[in-house]
Design a protein around this motif. Structure first.
Motif, PDB file in Angstrom:
ATOM      1  N   GLY A  51      12.277 -22.258  -6.154  1.00  0.00           N
ATOM      2  CA  GLY A  51      12.498 -23.042  -7.372  1.00  0.00           C
ATOM      3  C   GLY A  51      12.191 -24.517  -7.164  1.00  0.00           C
ATOM      4  N   PHE A  54       8.482 -25.185  -7.119  1.00  0.00           N
ATOM      5  CA  PHE A  54       7.922 -25.232  -8.481  1.00  0.00           C
ATOM      6  C   PHE A  54       8.255 -26.570  -9.141  1.00  0.00           C
ATOM      7  CE2 PHE A  54       8.347 -20.450  -8.231  1.00  0.00           C
ATOM      8  CZ  PHE A  54       6.980 -20.226  -8.161  1.00  0.00           C
ATOM      9  N   THR A 172       8.724 -23.163 -13.505  1.00  0.00           N
ATOM     10  CA  THR A 172       8.908 -21.870 -12.817  1.00  0.00           C
ATOM     11  C   THR A 172       7.535 -21.294 -12.476  1.00  0.00           C
ATOM     12  OG1 THR A 172       8.924 -20.729 -14.910  1.00  0.00           O
ATOM     13  CG2 THR A 172      11.088 -21.179 -13.933  1.00  0.00           C
TER      14      THR A 172
END
Ligand code: FAD
Length: 325
Positions: A51, A54, A172
């Motif tokens: 995460g 991203f 994401t």
């Protein structure tokens, strides 16, 4: 320059991504010229870190999960990364110029038959950026621009020099968990025992309070530690202080010690030998405290205080405490 598929090798420390991984993403964006940006994170139970990759701008994440990657070893990581490269065929690979990056990058470059540009501190330009790296212990800078026919390129970036992009928590993407085949390891790390220094990590600190032979004893570091505590800073040292056994060699900054680039560097009771400057002269603001007005450290300091450190440091700590604590 055409768009280039670029891999960022993220680095994990104590279960978290190191900041240099996000700085590497910023460098990789510039080098990819709009090409796909793939973050690679290797270790044991590391896919949850995707995460953050991203959030700093990678398009896709490959999490290489294997119990043998729990602790860094040259053989295991080299094998894992090469299997990722074999599958992904990156044109550019970017990673931190950390102990791990310095160890693994030349081995990857040989296997990939890639050009290696190491210790990059800045990139200039968007199309085919020029990479800048210090040479001769930071006394000069070299500009490198690989030619198109040079083939694959591996770049290591010095921590704390290239600014990471804005974090976008909403970003994401696709996470692929990849298993690799790791064999014939020549060394296995059974356990990592952390030194009980407890303080801020020197190589990632924004503020460093460094002492030299002028502190005169191990006890002489106490006022520096107090100043560091008020500032949330890490304590560092010159080799003079380490050789005199006032502190541990893990604190040494310089040509044969750690290379640091904090926002603020206090050089206290150290003369500013060229070998020390090699490790800290890129600090953004340097404050020198020395009783010798002719000490060479004053030549590169932004602010200088001439006087006895045992008078000045406690006063400074008191003043800062009043403002900051
Ligand atoms: P000194 O040069 O002795 O300076 C002490 C300073 O403290 C003096 O300027 C003095 O005026 C001041 N002082 C004394 N008392 C007080 C007081 N009460 N208040 C205020 N000021 C006071 N060095 C490194 O640091 N890092 C390296 O990585 C490194 N690598 C090296 C590699 C090689 C191959 C070689 C040959 C040397 C290397 N050195 C390195 C050593 C370097 O050359 C110097 O010897 C060392 O940095 C000196 O340490 P210092 O400044 O603490 O000591």
């Amino acid at each position: 320059m055409s768009a280039k598929k670029t891999i960022v090798l993220a680095e994990v420390k104590n279960g978290e991504l190191r900041n240099v991984s996000f700085e590497a993403i910023a460098a990789a964006k510039q080098l990819s010229n709009g090409g796909e940006l793939v973050g690679v994170v290797a270790g044991e139970s590391v896919q949850s870190l995707a995460g953050e990759l991203f959030a700093y701008g990678v398009d896709r994440v490959i999490a290489v999960e294997d119990a043998q990657l729990k602790h860094y070893t040259t053989d295991a990581y080299k094998q894992a990364y090469l299997q990722v490269f074999d599958k992904e065929k990156p044109e550019v690979v970017v990673l931190g110029h950390t102990s791990i990056g310095k160890d693994v990058s030349p081995r990857l470059a040989v296997k990939l038959d890639a050009a290696l540009i190491s210790d990059v501190i800045a990139l200039e330009g968007d199309e085919a950026p020029i990479m800048i790296r210090p040479i001769y212990s930071g006394k000069a800078f070299e500009k490198k621009q690989p030619a198109a026919e040079d083939g694959a390129l591996i770049v290591t970036i010095r921590p704390n020099n290239i600014v990471a992009g804005e974090k976008d928590e909403s970003a994401t993407g696709e996470v692929e968990v990849m298993s690799v085949d790791i064999t014939d390891l020549r060394a296995v790390v059974k356990e990592v025992v952390q030194k009980a220094t407890g303080g801020v990590d020197l190589s990632e600190a924004n503020v460093i309070v460094a002492g030299g032979r002028g502190v005169k004893s191990a006890d002489g570091f106490k006022p520096l530690q107090e100043l560091a505590d008020v500032l949330g800073a890490a304590v560092g040292a010159s080799r003079g202080a380490c050789d005199a056994e006032y502190c541990d060699y893990s604190l040494q900054i310089g040509q044969t010690g750690k290379v640091v680039t904090p926002d603020l560097y206090f050089a206290i009771g150290l003369s500013g030998a060229i070998q020390h400057l090699a490790g800290m002269s890129n600090s953004k603001v340097i404050v020198a405290i020395n009783k010798d007005p002719e000490a060479p450290i004053f030549e590169i300091a932004d602010y200088g205080i001439v006087g006895d450190l045992f008078d000045i440091v406690p006063l400074l700590t008191e003043e800062l405490k009043a403002v900051l604590v």
